[in-house]
Design a protein around this motif. Structure first.
Motif, PDB file in Angstrom:
ATOM      1  N   LEU A  22     -32.309  52.933  33.534  1.00 59.10           N
ATOM      2  CA  LEU A  22     -31.119  52.495  32.801  1.00 59.10           C
ATOM      3  C   LEU A  22     -31.415  51.322  31.862  1.00 59.10           C
ATOM      4  N   SER A  23     -32.355  50.501  32.246  1.00 63.30           N
ATOM      5  CA  SER A  23     -32.646  49.310  31.430  1.00 63.30           C
ATOM      6  C   SER A  23     -33.779  49.540  30.442  1.00 63.30           C
ATOM      7  N   PHE A  24     -34.174  50.782  30.208  1.00 61.91           N
ATOM      8  CA  PHE A  24     -35.317  51.099  29.351  1.00 61.91           C
ATOM      9  C   PHE A  24     -35.150  50.498  27.954  1.00 61.91           C
ATOM     10  N   TYR A  25     -33.990  50.615  27.368  1.00 62.15           N
ATOM     11  CA  TYR A  25     -33.784  50.164  25.979  1.00 62.15           C
ATOM     12  C   TYR A  25     -33.651  48.651  25.892  1.00 62.15           C
ATOM     13  N   GLU A  26     -33.570  47.977  26.997  1.00 63.25           N
ATOM     14  CA  GLU A  26     -33.514  46.520  27.015  1.00 63.25           C
ATOM     15  C   GLU A  26     -34.909  45.925  27.103  1.00 63.25           C
ATOM     16  N   TRP A  27     -35.905  46.747  27.459  1.00 63.17           N
ATOM     17  CA  TRP A  27     -37.275  46.262  27.578  1.00 63.17           C
ATOM     18  C   TRP A  27     -37.848  46.007  26.192  1.00 63.17           C
ATOM     19  N   GLY A  28     -38.974  45.322  26.198  1.00 65.81           N
ATOM     20  CA  GLY A  28     -39.674  45.112  24.933  1.00 65.81           C
ATOM     21  C   GLY A  28     -40.436  46.370  24.559  1.00 65.81           C
ATOM     22  N   VAL A  29     -40.887  46.425  23.318  1.00 61.26           N
ATOM     23  CA  VAL A  29     -41.584  47.594  22.791  1.00 61.26           C
ATOM     24  C   VAL A  29     -42.867  47.855  23.575  1.00 61.26           C
ATOM     25  N   LYS A  30     -43.615  46.804  23.902  1.00 68.45           N
ATOM     26  CA  LYS A  30     -44.869  46.979  24.648  1.00 68.45           C
ATOM     27  C   LYS A  30     -44.596  47.608  26.010  1.00 68.45           C
ATOM     28  N   LYS A  31     -43.595  47.085  26.680  1.00 68.72           N
ATOM     29  CA  LYS A  31     -43.272  47.597  28.008  1.00 68.72           C
ATOM     30  C   LYS A  31     -42.802  49.047  27.919  1.00 68.72           C
ATOM     31  N   GLN A  32     -42.005  49.355  26.871  1.00 67.67           N
ATOM     32  CA  GLN A  32     -41.541  50.741  26.694  1.00 67.67           C
ATOM     33  C   GLN A  32     -42.734  51.667  26.437  1.00 67.67           C
ATOM     34  N   ARG A  37     -46.523  55.827  28.065  1.00 71.92           N
ATOM     35  CA  ARG A  37     -47.902  56.253  28.267  1.00 71.92           C
ATOM     36  C   ARG A  37     -48.166  56.593  29.738  1.00 71.92           C
ATOM     37  N   LEU A  38     -47.682  55.711  30.603  1.00 68.50           N
ATOM     38  CA  LEU A  38     -47.874  55.931  32.039  1.00 68.50           C
ATOM     39  C   LEU A  38     -47.200  57.230  32.475  1.00 68.50           C
TER      40      LEU A  38
END
Length: 154
Positions: A22-32, A37-38
């Motif tokens: 749910l919080s995916f779009y709140e993360w930073g670009v690197k974390k996304q 990738r993972l």
């Protein structure tokens, strides 16, 4: 892959959309990007594992079929040998019953012969005893006759 602010940004694949946190779009670009990738690597490895499992399952089925056919052939041989053994046991049991019946007949005949011989032996002993008595009486009478002849000749 798009580049935003000098950093590559991965587009979220369609297969990942239903499973995004749910919080995916709140993360930073690197974390996304790291998360995408993972998850992509996990998906690739999962597909590879699934393909390998499918391949191994098919291989196992083939081996199982082959093994079952070999087992069935061997089982038929063992079953045939078992039936032959059962037949041999049945024949041996029948022969045993016949032999026991013959033995019983022979035993009965032997007992009858023994009884007959015993009776004949007893009869013979009685007759010999009676013969001895009669011979004794005959000797006694012969003596009496001789005495009577001797007396008469006087």
């Amino acid at each position: 892959v798009e580049i935003i602010n000098g950093q590559p940004v991965f587009k979220v694949p369609d297969w990942l959309l239903p499973n995004l946190p749910l919080s995916f779009y709140e993360w930073g670009v690197k974390k996304q990007n790291k998360y995408i990738r993972l998850m992509t690597q996990i998906r690739i490895k999962t597909k590879k594992i699934s393909r390998n499992a499918e391949r191994e399952h098919k291989r196992l089925e083939k081996l199982s079929d082959k093994s079952y056919k070999e087992w069935a052939d061997l089982y038929r041989v063992v079953e045939l040998e078992e039936m032959e053994s059962e037949l041999a046991v049945m024949e041996a049991e029948e022969e045993l019953r016949e032999t026991e019946a013959k033995l019983e007949d022979y035993t009965e005949n032997s007992n009858r012969i023994q009884l007959f011989c015993r009776e004949k032996g007893e009869e013979e002993l009685k007759l010999r005893t009676e013969l001895k008595k009669l011979e004794e009486i005959a000797r006694k009478r012969d003596r009496e006759l001789m005495e009577a002849d001797a007396w008469l000749n006087l």
